[in-house]
Write an enzyme that holds these catalytic residues in place. Structure first.
Site, PDB file in Angstrom:
ATOM      1  N   LYS A   1      31.921  51.655  29.483  1.00  0.00           N
ATOM      2  CA  LYS A   1      32.713  52.073  30.655  1.00  0.00           C
ATOM      3  C   LYS A   1      34.125  52.394  30.170  1.00  0.00           C
ATOM      4  O   LYS A   1      34.744  51.569  29.497  1.00  0.00           O
ATOM      5  CB  LYS A   1      32.737  50.921  31.669  1.00  0.00           C
TER       6      LYS A   1
ATOM      7  N   PRO B   1      31.688  46.718  20.804  1.00  0.00           N
ATOM      8  CA  PRO B   1      32.501  45.547  20.448  1.00  0.00           C
ATOM      9  C   PRO B   1      32.737  44.645  21.654  1.00  0.00           C
ATOM     10  O   PRO B   1      32.742  45.112  22.803  1.00  0.00           O
ATOM     11  CB  PRO B   1      33.810  46.144  19.932  1.00  0.00           C
TER      12      PRO B   1
ATOM     13  N   ALA C   1      34.677  41.855  24.175  1.00  0.00           N
ATOM     14  CA  ALA C   1      36.004  41.646  24.770  1.00  0.00           C
ATOM     15  C   ALA C   1      36.927  42.808  24.427  1.00  0.00           C
ATOM     16  O   ALA C   1      37.997  42.633  23.860  1.00  0.00           O
ATOM     17  CB  ALA C   1      36.591  40.318  24.283  1.00  0.00           C
ATOM     18  N   SER C   2      36.495  44.008  24.777  1.00  0.00           N
ATOM     19  CA  SER C   2      37.204  45.174  24.251  1.00  0.00           C
ATOM     20  C   SER C   2      37.560  46.211  25.313  1.00  0.00           C
ATOM     21  O   SER C   2      37.934  47.337  24.970  1.00  0.00           O
ATOM     22  CB  SER C   2      36.368  45.828  23.147  1.00  0.00           C
ATOM     23  N   GLY C   3      37.416  45.883  26.597  1.00  0.00           N
ATOM     24  CA  GLY C   3      37.902  46.782  27.655  1.00  0.00           C
ATOM     25  C   GLY C   3      36.982  47.928  27.998  1.00  0.00           C
ATOM     26  O   GLY C   3      37.368  48.838  28.735  1.00  0.00           O
TER      27      GLY C   3
ATOM     28  N   GLY D   1      33.716  47.302  29.101  1.00  0.00           N
ATOM     29  CA  GLY D   1      32.695  46.819  30.036  1.00  0.00           C
ATOM     30  C   GLY D   1      31.357  46.471  29.431  1.00  0.00           C
ATOM     31  O   GLY D   1      30.345  46.474  30.132  1.00  0.00           O
ATOM     32  N   GLY D   2      31.317  46.163  28.141  1.00  0.00           N
ATOM     33  CA  GLY D   2      30.025  45.929  27.495  1.00  0.00           C
ATOM     34  C   GLY D   2      29.163  44.915  28.218  1.00  0.00           C
ATOM     35  O   GLY D   2      28.025  45.207  28.568  1.00  0.00           O
ATOM     36  N   GLY D   3      29.699  43.726  28.470  1.00  0.00           N
ATOM     37  CA  GLY D   3      28.911  42.675  29.115  1.00  0.00           C
ATOM     38  C   GLY D   3      28.471  43.086  30.515  1.00  0.00           C
ATOM     39  O   GLY D   3      27.312  42.884  30.899  1.00  0.00           O
ATOM     40  N   SER D   4      29.376  43.688  31.267  1.00  0.00           N
ATOM     41  CA  SER D   4      29.041  44.113  32.628  1.00  0.00           C
ATOM     42  C   SER D   4      27.958  45.189  32.607  1.00  0.00           C
ATOM     43  O   SER D   4      27.041  45.192  33.434  1.00  0.00           O
ATOM     44  CB  SER D   4      30.279  44.675  33.332  1.00  0.00           C
TER      45      SER D   4
ATOM     46  N   ASP E   1      33.378  44.188  37.456  1.00  0.00           N
ATOM     47  CA  ASP E   1      33.025  45.519  36.954  1.00  0.00           C
ATOM     48  C   ASP E   1      31.547  45.857  37.126  1.00  0.00           C
ATOM     49  O   ASP E   1      31.128  46.968  36.824  1.00  0.00           O
ATOM     50  CB  ASP E   1      33.357  45.622  35.454  1.00  0.00           C
TER      51      ASP E   1
HETATM   52  O1  C5P Z   1      35.201  39.555  37.299  1.00  0.00           O
HETATM   53  P1  C5P Z   1      35.401  39.501  35.827  1.00  0.00           P
HETATM   54  O2  C5P Z   1      34.807  38.277  35.197  1.00  0.00           O
HETATM   55  O3  C5P Z   1      35.009  40.738  35.125  1.00  0.00           O
HETATM   56  O4  C5P Z   1      36.982  39.393  35.608  1.00  0.00           O
HETATM   57  C1  C5P Z   1      37.547  38.666  34.541  1.00  0.00           C
HETATM   58  C2  C5P Z   1      38.939  38.213  34.943  1.00  0.00           C
HETATM   59  O5  C5P Z   1      39.834  39.322  34.996  1.00  0.00           O
HETATM   60  C3  C5P Z   1      39.059  37.549  36.295  1.00  0.00           C
HETATM   61  O6  C5P Z   1      38.765  36.194  36.219  1.00  0.00           O
HETATM   62  C4  C5P Z   1      40.511  37.811  36.645  1.00  0.00           C
HETATM   63  O7  C5P Z   1      41.347  36.913  35.944  1.00  0.00           O
HETATM   64  C5  C5P Z   1      40.758  39.170  36.037  1.00  0.00           C
HETATM   65  N1  C5P Z   1      40.574  40.268  37.012  1.00  0.00           N
HETATM   66  C6  C5P Z   1      41.558  40.478  37.977  1.00  0.00           C
HETATM   67  N2  C5P Z   1      41.409  41.490  38.885  1.00  0.00           N
HETATM   68  C7  C5P Z   1      40.330  42.308  38.820  1.00  0.00           C
HETATM   69  C8  C5P Z   1      39.333  42.112  37.848  1.00  0.00           C
HETATM   70  C9  C5P Z   1      39.479  41.067  36.952  1.00  0.00           C
HETATM   71  O8  C5P Z   1      42.559  39.761  38.045  1.00  0.00           O
HETATM   72  N3  C5P Z   1      40.221  43.292  39.704  1.00  0.00           N
END
Ligand code: C5P
Length: 304
Positions: free
Chosen positions: A19, A105, A107-109, A111-114, A147
Protein backbone atom coordinates in the site's frame (compact mmCIF):
# COMPACT_ATOMS: atom_id res chain seq x y z
CA UNK A 1 -5.27 -45.08 -9.03
CA UNK A 2 -6.59 -42.01 -7.25
CA UNK A 3 -8.78 -39.95 -9.52
CA UNK A 4 -7.85 -36.37 -8.66
CA UNK A 5 -10.90 -35.05 -10.47
CA UNK A 6 -13.01 -36.60 -7.72
CA UNK A 7 -10.92 -34.87 -5.04
CA UNK A 8 -10.28 -31.42 -6.42
CA UNK A 9 -7.59 -29.72 -4.35
CA UNK A 10 -8.71 -26.24 -3.59
CA UNK A 11 -5.60 -24.05 -3.43
CA UNK A 12 -6.01 -20.28 -3.56
CA UNK A 13 -3.13 -17.84 -3.94
CA UNK A 14 -3.71 -14.10 -3.67
CA UNK A 15 -1.41 -11.13 -4.00
CA UNK A 16 -1.11 -8.98 -0.86
CA UNK A 17 0.02 -5.77 -2.57
CA UNK A 18 2.09 -3.04 -0.96
CA UNK A 19 0.00 0.00 0.00
CA UNK A 20 1.49 3.32 -1.03
CA UNK A 21 0.29 6.61 0.46
CA UNK A 22 0.95 8.97 -2.45
CA UNK A 23 -0.17 11.77 -0.12
CA UNK A 24 -1.07 11.63 3.56
CA UNK A 25 -2.50 14.62 5.40
CA UNK A 26 -3.10 14.46 9.15
CA UNK A 27 -6.13 16.68 9.73
CA UNK A 28 -7.05 16.09 13.36
CA UNK A 29 -7.25 13.66 16.22
CA UNK A 30 -10.16 11.71 17.73
CA UNK A 31 -10.84 11.51 21.44
CA UNK A 32 -9.59 7.90 21.47
CA UNK A 33 -6.15 9.08 20.24
CA UNK A 34 -6.49 7.88 16.63
CA UNK A 35 -5.62 10.49 14.04
CA UNK A 36 -7.90 11.78 11.31
CA UNK A 37 -6.30 11.36 7.92
CA UNK A 38 -6.86 12.19 4.29
CA UNK A 39 -4.78 10.00 2.06
CA UNK A 40 -4.45 9.25 -1.64
CA UNK A 41 -3.57 5.56 -1.78
CA UNK A 42 -2.53 3.11 -4.48
CA UNK A 43 -1.45 -0.54 -4.35
CA UNK A 44 1.38 -2.19 -6.25
CA UNK A 45 1.88 -5.24 -8.45
CA UNK A 46 4.72 -6.23 -6.09
CA UNK A 47 3.74 -7.63 -2.73
CA UNK A 48 3.47 -10.59 -0.42
CA UNK A 49 1.56 -13.72 -1.38
CA UNK A 50 -0.98 -15.65 0.65
CA UNK A 51 -1.77 -19.27 -0.25
CA UNK A 52 -4.52 -21.19 1.53
CA UNK A 53 -5.61 -24.80 1.18
CA UNK A 54 -7.62 -27.30 3.22
CA UNK A 55 -5.60 -29.25 5.82
CA UNK A 56 -6.13 -31.84 8.57
CA UNK A 57 -5.22 -29.27 11.21
CA UNK A 58 -4.52 -25.55 11.08
CA UNK A 59 -1.02 -24.66 9.87
CA UNK A 60 0.73 -21.36 9.27
CA UNK A 61 4.18 -20.96 7.78
CA UNK A 62 6.25 -18.27 6.08
CA UNK A 63 8.91 -17.99 3.41
CA UNK A 64 10.46 -15.12 1.46
CA UNK A 65 13.15 -12.52 2.26
CA UNK A 66 11.37 -11.35 5.43
CA UNK A 67 9.70 -14.65 6.38
CA UNK A 68 12.23 -15.43 9.10
CA UNK A 69 11.64 -12.19 10.95
CA UNK A 70 8.03 -12.61 12.07
CA UNK A 71 6.42 -14.77 14.77
CA UNK A 72 4.29 -17.63 13.42
CA UNK A 73 1.96 -17.77 16.44
CA UNK A 74 -1.29 -16.06 17.49
CA UNK A 75 0.46 -12.69 17.46
CA UNK A 76 0.82 -12.82 13.67
CA UNK A 77 -1.87 -10.71 11.99
CA UNK A 78 -2.52 -13.46 9.42
CA UNK A 79 -3.43 -15.88 12.22
CA UNK A 80 -5.55 -13.16 13.85
CA UNK A 81 -7.39 -12.65 10.55
CA UNK A 82 -8.04 -16.41 10.21
CA UNK A 83 -9.37 -16.60 13.77
CA UNK A 84 -11.53 -13.47 13.46
CA UNK A 85 -13.17 -14.83 10.31
CA UNK A 86 -13.62 -18.27 11.84
CA UNK A 87 -15.33 -16.68 14.86
CA UNK A 88 -17.84 -15.15 12.42
CA UNK A 89 -18.34 -18.28 10.27
CA UNK A 90 -18.34 -21.00 12.94
CA UNK A 91 -18.14 -24.75 12.24
CA UNK A 92 -18.09 -24.34 8.46
CA UNK A 93 -14.58 -22.87 8.79
CA UNK A 94 -12.56 -26.06 8.29
CA UNK A 95 -8.85 -26.43 9.25
CA UNK A 96 -6.62 -24.64 6.82
CA UNK A 97 -2.96 -24.39 5.86
CA UNK A 98 -1.82 -20.80 5.25
CA UNK A 99 1.47 -19.90 3.61
CA UNK A 100 2.69 -16.31 3.70
CA UNK A 101 5.45 -15.44 1.24
CA UNK A 102 6.84 -12.35 2.95
CA UNK A 103 8.50 -10.15 0.34
CA UNK A 104 7.74 -6.73 1.84
CA UNK A 105 9.96 -5.20 4.54
CA UNK A 106 8.47 -5.07 8.04
CA UNK A 107 7.28 -1.95 9.87
CA UNK A 108 7.94 0.06 6.76
CA UNK A 109 4.86 2.19 5.96
CA UNK A 110 3.58 0.13 3.05
CA UNK A 111 0.90 -1.81 4.89
CA UNK A 112 2.48 -5.24 4.62
CA UNK A 113 0.79 -6.77 7.66
CA UNK A 114 -2.57 -5.18 6.88
CA UNK A 115 -2.40 -6.32 3.28
CA UNK A 116 -1.49 -9.87 4.36
CA UNK A 117 -4.50 -9.92 6.69
CA UNK A 118 -6.79 -8.52 3.97
CA UNK A 119 -5.64 -11.16 1.47
CA UNK A 120 -6.11 -13.86 4.13
CA UNK A 121 -9.71 -12.75 4.72
CA UNK A 122 -10.45 -12.70 0.96
CA UNK A 123 -8.82 -16.09 0.38
CA UNK A 124 -10.56 -17.78 3.32
CA UNK A 125 -13.98 -16.39 2.42
CA UNK A 126 -13.51 -18.14 -0.90
CA UNK A 127 -11.97 -21.35 0.49
CA UNK A 128 -14.69 -21.69 3.09
CA UNK A 129 -17.24 -20.78 0.42
CA UNK A 130 -18.99 -18.34 2.65
CA UNK A 131 -20.88 -15.31 1.49
CA UNK A 132 -20.02 -12.33 3.70
CA UNK A 133 -21.17 -8.86 2.68
CA UNK A 134 -18.23 -6.52 2.01
CA UNK A 135 -19.31 -4.19 4.83
CA UNK A 136 -19.08 -7.04 7.31
CA UNK A 137 -15.68 -8.11 6.04
CA UNK A 138 -14.55 -4.50 6.34
CA UNK A 139 -15.75 -4.40 9.98
CA UNK A 140 -13.85 -7.62 10.76
CA UNK A 141 -10.80 -6.05 9.10
CA UNK A 142 -11.09 -2.79 11.01
CA UNK A 143 -10.94 -4.81 14.25
CA UNK A 144 -7.44 -5.91 13.15
CA UNK A 145 -6.07 -2.51 12.09
CA UNK A 146 -6.98 0.91 10.71
CA UNK A 147 -5.43 0.14 7.30
CA UNK A 148 -7.30 -3.14 6.80
CA UNK A 149 -10.37 -1.69 5.04
CA UNK A 150 -8.26 0.06 2.41
CA UNK A 151 -6.18 -3.08 1.90
CA UNK A 152 -9.36 -5.11 1.40
CA UNK A 153 -10.19 -2.66 -1.37
CA UNK A 154 -6.79 -2.93 -3.07
CA UNK A 155 -7.29 -0.28 -5.78
CA UNK A 156 -6.68 3.51 -6.04
CA UNK A 157 -8.71 5.36 -3.43
CA UNK A 158 -8.94 8.30 -1.11
CA UNK A 159 -9.16 7.33 2.55
CA UNK A 160 -10.59 9.60 5.21
CA UNK A 161 -11.57 9.18 8.87
CA UNK A 162 -8.93 7.05 10.56
CA UNK A 163 -8.35 5.49 7.15
CA UNK A 164 -11.60 3.54 7.07
CA UNK A 165 -13.85 5.85 5.00
CA UNK A 166 -13.05 4.96 1.42
CA UNK A 167 -13.74 6.75 -1.84
CA UNK A 168 -12.97 4.58 -4.86
CA UNK A 169 -11.24 6.35 -7.74
CA UNK A 170 -12.77 5.34 -11.07
CA UNK A 171 -10.03 6.93 -13.12
CA UNK A 172 -6.43 6.63 -12.00
CA UNK A 173 -3.33 5.75 -14.03
CA UNK A 174 -0.86 2.92 -13.66
CA UNK A 175 2.31 4.55 -12.32
CA UNK A 176 5.84 3.14 -12.79
CA UNK A 177 7.33 3.08 -9.29
CA UNK A 178 10.47 2.24 -7.36
CA UNK A 179 10.18 1.33 -3.67
CA UNK A 180 13.24 1.79 -1.45
CA UNK A 181 13.76 0.90 2.20
CA UNK A 182 17.07 1.13 4.08
CA UNK A 183 16.15 -1.57 6.62
CA UNK A 184 15.38 0.78 9.51
CA UNK A 185 12.08 -0.46 11.03
CA UNK A 186 9.80 2.35 12.21
CA UNK A 187 6.81 1.80 14.48
CA UNK A 188 3.71 3.75 13.46
CA UNK A 189 2.66 4.95 16.97
CA UNK A 190 6.12 6.50 17.54
CA UNK A 191 5.67 8.64 14.44
CA UNK A 192 2.15 9.77 15.31
CA UNK A 193 3.26 10.72 18.81
CA UNK A 194 6.21 12.74 17.47
CA UNK A 195 3.89 14.91 15.33
CA UNK A 196 4.23 18.63 16.04
CA UNK A 197 0.98 19.63 14.29
CA UNK A 198 -2.19 17.59 14.07
CA UNK A 199 -4.56 20.03 12.41
CA UNK A 200 -3.19 20.34 8.91
CA UNK A 201 -4.98 21.40 5.72
CA UNK A 202 -7.08 18.84 3.79
CA UNK A 203 -6.22 17.25 0.46
CA UNK A 204 -7.14 19.34 -2.59
CA UNK A 205 -9.64 17.82 -5.01
CA UNK A 206 -7.96 15.57 -7.58
CA UNK A 207 -7.29 16.98 -11.06
CA UNK A 208 -10.06 16.41 -13.64
CA UNK A 209 -7.78 14.50 -15.91
CA UNK A 210 -5.84 11.82 -14.05
CA UNK A 211 -2.77 11.58 -16.31
CA UNK A 212 0.62 10.76 -14.71
CA UNK A 213 1.91 14.36 -15.22
CA UNK A 214 -1.28 15.81 -13.70
CA UNK A 215 -0.97 13.42 -10.76
CA UNK A 216 2.69 14.28 -10.07
CA UNK A 217 1.87 18.02 -10.32
CA UNK A 218 -0.94 17.43 -7.83
CA UNK A 219 1.38 15.48 -5.51
CA UNK A 220 3.92 18.34 -5.58
CA UNK A 221 1.27 20.46 -3.87
CA UNK A 222 0.32 17.75 -1.35
CA UNK A 223 2.26 16.33 1.61
CA UNK A 224 3.04 13.39 3.82
CA UNK A 225 2.57 15.01 7.24
CA UNK A 226 4.31 12.03 8.85
CA UNK A 227 7.58 12.76 7.02
CA UNK A 228 8.88 15.71 9.14
CA UNK A 229 8.86 13.76 12.44
CA UNK A 230 10.59 10.78 10.77
CA UNK A 231 13.25 12.94 9.05
CA UNK A 232 13.86 15.29 11.98
CA UNK A 233 13.50 13.03 15.01
CA UNK A 234 13.02 9.33 14.37
CA UNK A 235 15.15 8.22 11.41
CA UNK A 236 17.13 11.11 9.85
CA UNK A 237 18.96 8.70 7.54
CA UNK A 238 15.75 8.51 5.50
CA UNK A 239 17.01 11.64 3.71
CA UNK A 240 19.57 9.43 1.97
CA UNK A 241 16.77 7.20 0.65
CA UNK A 242 14.97 10.24 -0.75
CA UNK A 243 18.24 11.50 -2.29
CA UNK A 244 18.72 8.22 -4.13
CA UNK A 245 15.28 8.52 -5.72
CA UNK A 246 15.88 12.13 -6.73
CA UNK A 247 19.36 11.36 -8.10
CA UNK A 248 17.94 8.56 -10.29
CA UNK A 249 15.55 11.08 -11.88
CA UNK A 250 12.30 10.16 -10.19
CA UNK A 251 9.60 12.58 -11.39
CA UNK A 252 8.40 12.60 -7.84
CA UNK A 253 9.61 11.06 -4.55
CA UNK A 254 7.98 10.76 -1.12
CA UNK A 255 7.86 8.58 2.00
CA UNK A 256 4.84 6.24 2.27
CA UNK A 257 2.75 6.03 5.46
CA UNK A 258 4.82 6.32 8.63
CA UNK A 259 7.94 5.24 6.74
CA UNK A 260 10.58 4.36 6.21
CA UNK A 261 9.80 3.02 2.70
CA UNK A 262 10.00 5.79 0.11
CA UNK A 263 8.70 5.61 -3.45
CA UNK A 264 9.68 7.31 -6.67
CA UNK A 265 7.38 7.79 -9.66
CA UNK A 266 9.26 7.39 -12.97
CA UNK A 267 8.47 8.24 -16.59
CA UNK A 268 8.21 4.62 -17.68
CA UNK A 269 8.97 1.03 -16.67
CA UNK A 270 12.45 1.14 -18.25
CA UNK A 271 13.61 4.19 -16.28
CA UNK A 272 12.11 2.70 -13.10
CA UNK A 273 14.05 -0.56 -13.61
CA UNK A 274 17.25 1.34 -14.39
CA UNK A 275 16.83 3.43 -11.25
CA UNK A 276 16.20 0.35 -9.11
CA UNK A 277 19.31 -1.30 -10.57
CA UNK A 278 21.44 1.77 -9.87
CA UNK A 279 20.22 2.12 -6.27
CA UNK A 280 20.70 -1.62 -5.59
CA UNK A 281 24.25 -1.41 -6.89
CA UNK A 282 25.07 1.47 -4.56
CA UNK A 283 23.21 0.00 -1.56
CA UNK A 284 23.09 -3.79 -2.02
CA UNK A 285 21.71 -4.39 1.49
CA UNK A 286 18.65 -2.16 0.99
CA UNK A 287 15.23 -3.32 -0.16
CA UNK A 288 14.81 -1.90 -3.67
CA UNK A 289 12.19 -2.92 -6.23
CA UNK A 290 10.77 -1.54 -9.44
CA UNK A 291 7.04 -2.13 -9.78
CA UNK A 292 3.86 -0.38 -10.93
CA UNK A 293 0.73 0.76 -9.18
CA UNK A 294 -2.42 -1.23 -9.88
CA UNK A 295 -4.69 1.01 -11.97
CA UNK A 296 -8.33 1.79 -11.22
CA UNK A 297 -10.94 -0.82 -12.09
CA UNK A 298 -11.18 -4.44 -10.97
CA UNK A 299 -9.47 -6.07 -8.05
CA UNK A 300 -5.87 -7.20 -7.57
CA UNK A 301 -5.00 -10.40 -9.41
CA UNK A 302 -7.08 -13.31 -8.18
CA UNK A 303 -9.43 -11.30 -5.95
CA UNK A 304 -12.53 -11.29 -8.17
O1 C5P B 1 -4.67 0.39 13.61
P1 C5P B 1 -3.21 0.12 13.48
O2 C5P B 1 -2.74 -0.98 14.38
O3 C5P B 1 -2.75 -0.07 12.09
O4 C5P B 1 -2.48 1.45 13.98
C1 C5P B 1 -1.24 1.42 14.65
C2 C5P B 1 -1.14 2.66 15.52
O5 C5P B 1 -0.96 3.83 14.72
C3 C5P B 1 -2.33 2.97 16.39
O6 C5P B 1 -2.27 2.27 17.59
C4 C5P B 1 -2.20 4.47 16.59
O7 C5P B 1 -1.21 4.74 17.56
C5 C5P B 1 -1.63 4.93 15.27
N1 C5P B 1 -2.68 5.38 14.33
C6 C5P B 1 -3.27 6.62 14.55
N2 C5P B 1 -4.24 7.07 13.69
C7 C5P B 1 -4.59 6.32 12.61
C8 C5P B 1 -3.99 5.07 12.38
C9 C5P B 1 -3.03 4.62 13.27
O8 C5P B 1 -2.97 7.33 15.51
N3 C5P B 1 -5.52 6.78 11.79
Amino acid sequence: MLDLAVFPVNIITLLAPAKINLALHVTGRRDDGYHLLESLVVFTAFGDRITVEPAETDRFFMSGRYGQHLPDDQSNIVVKARDALRARIGDAAMPVSIHLEKNLPLASGIGGGSSDAAATLRALVRLWDHNIPDDELKAIGLGLGADLPMCLHGRPLIARGIGDELETLKDFPRLPLVLVNNGHEITTPSVFSALQRRNNPSLDPLPDSATPPAITAYLDRARNDLYPPVRDRIAPEISEVMDMLVRTRARFARMSGSGGTCFGIYDNDRTAHEAAGAISTLRPDWFVTATTSLPAGGMPHGWD
